[in-house]
Design an enzyme around this catalytic site. Sequence first.
Site, short mmCIF file in Angstrom:
data_model
loop_
_atom_site.label_atom_id
_atom_site.label_comp_id
_atom_site.label_asym_id
_atom_site.label_seq_id
_atom_site.Cartn_x
_atom_site.Cartn_y
_atom_site.Cartn_z
CB SER A 251 80.74 49.09 3.27
OG SER A 251 79.70 48.44 2.55
CE LYS A 252 80.54 45.44 10.54
NZ LYS A 252 81.68 44.64 10.17
NE ARG A 253 76.64 48.07 0.23
CZ ARG A 253 76.97 47.78 -1.02
NH1 ARG A 253 76.57 46.67 -1.57
NH2 ARG A 253 77.70 48.63 -1.73
#
Length: 485
Positions: A251-253
């Site tokens: 994911s984005k993180r």
Amino acid sequence: MSIRVRFAPSPTGHIHVGNVRTALFNYLFARSQGGKFILRIEDTDLERSTLESEELIYEDLEWLGLDYDEGPKKGGEYGPYRQTERFDIYNKYAEKLIEEGYAYKCFCTKEELDAEREKASKEGRAYIYGGKCAHLTKEEIAERQARGEKASIRFRAFKPTILVQDMIHGDIEFPTNAFGDFIIIRPDGAPIYNYVVVIDDALMKITHVIRGDDHLSNTPKQALIYEAIGEKAPVFAHIPMILGPDHAKLSKRHGNTSVEEFRKAGYLKEAMINYMSLLSWSSDDERELFTMDELKEKFSMKRVSKSAAVFDFDKLKWMNGIYIRSKEISELLELCKPYIIESGLADEKYINENKEKLEAMLLSVRDNFTLLSDAPEYLKVYFELSEDITEEAMEMLNLPTSKGVLDLFLEKIKDKEYLDIETYRAIMKEIQKETLTKGKPLYMAVRCGITRSTKGPEMDSVATILPVAELTRRIKATMEKAGMA
Ligand code: GLU
């Protein structure tokens, strides 16, 4: 049988890496088998889908070099390829399913269904539709419709179990009471993914459905619909998820996750394709570096593994460095150009008018960086004299021999416009002889005089690419700053 596969993104933004891998595996499977690769835009979610996002998908696919044989703009025998243009088809099939008893109109309101759902959750069981509208008579339906009641169309889970055949997961028998009768068209007329995907795949003669295994749980519903419309289900291949380095879903993180982010960050499409191909696929000879053409030949669904792939950002970067080093220097310059311009080191006009010079600069630094966006940082030494002298450079300049070396260097280049490599090397030899200074104290004095740093590209390049006037200006300024003047 001629193989037909499809990539079916929803147009909600740039393509996410997970979907890039899905598109790539479909593409490679099609190309390795002489089959067709189809692009279908799944835009039935009107709130989230936009035409702008659809354009982003075309851009991303084009950048990656994943050319398709049929698609919304390209056309093809089985179009239209945009789901919002296929509503008539979905409605026609839904009517047929109702006629044949595979589907029925359901008048239950949202409130009623929410209440059913809540009850199930309180009782700690999975929710399935209670079946209130499963057996309404024709008259009852007509009456309720006449009253203006809106109905959804619900598909009947008409048999207790359904078999799904999957190339990666094998045969899986699903009990249909895990989900019960499910909605295929909402009261507002919007058709549901599990339904339209089947109608489209069937009518587009898709032979293999290769997609992320987050869709495995949808597959029994889809398999039931295939049976109901009298079509053979395609072969499924649910490919494993991509995880971040901490083994949580990517994911984005974790960092960049869309193609565009990787492109902007300075990754080459060759590296992206090569790296993504290795996420849950491996070659039989343990090789890891492949061009697209080699992948088209080598790729096989048989070697796609069941276990999730971990996205290794460092490995992708390493691979990117390899592809950067293998580029023709003129092409590499074109690729680095936007980053150089953005950094303010040089404008487009300057780059175009000084191509050869820029290529020579790039050649001298390209082994040291792994992202196109790193190029300006490495090229900087050619465009500006850094404000500060690094500590290590100061140490070298403070050697008792440095002033003599630099004075002599200035003297020897004085009448020249540019140095060529032979001249530069000959000058260094002469200085060595005349000052009896050699090795580091000799070369570092010149390097630090010109660049104020002990690191950087070969002096053969720096001393020959910069004009003598600039070499002179820099050495004088550095000597003054270092108190050697
Ligand atoms: N639009 C769906 C998605 O992007 C397609 C899934 C499928 O391939 O069936 O997840």
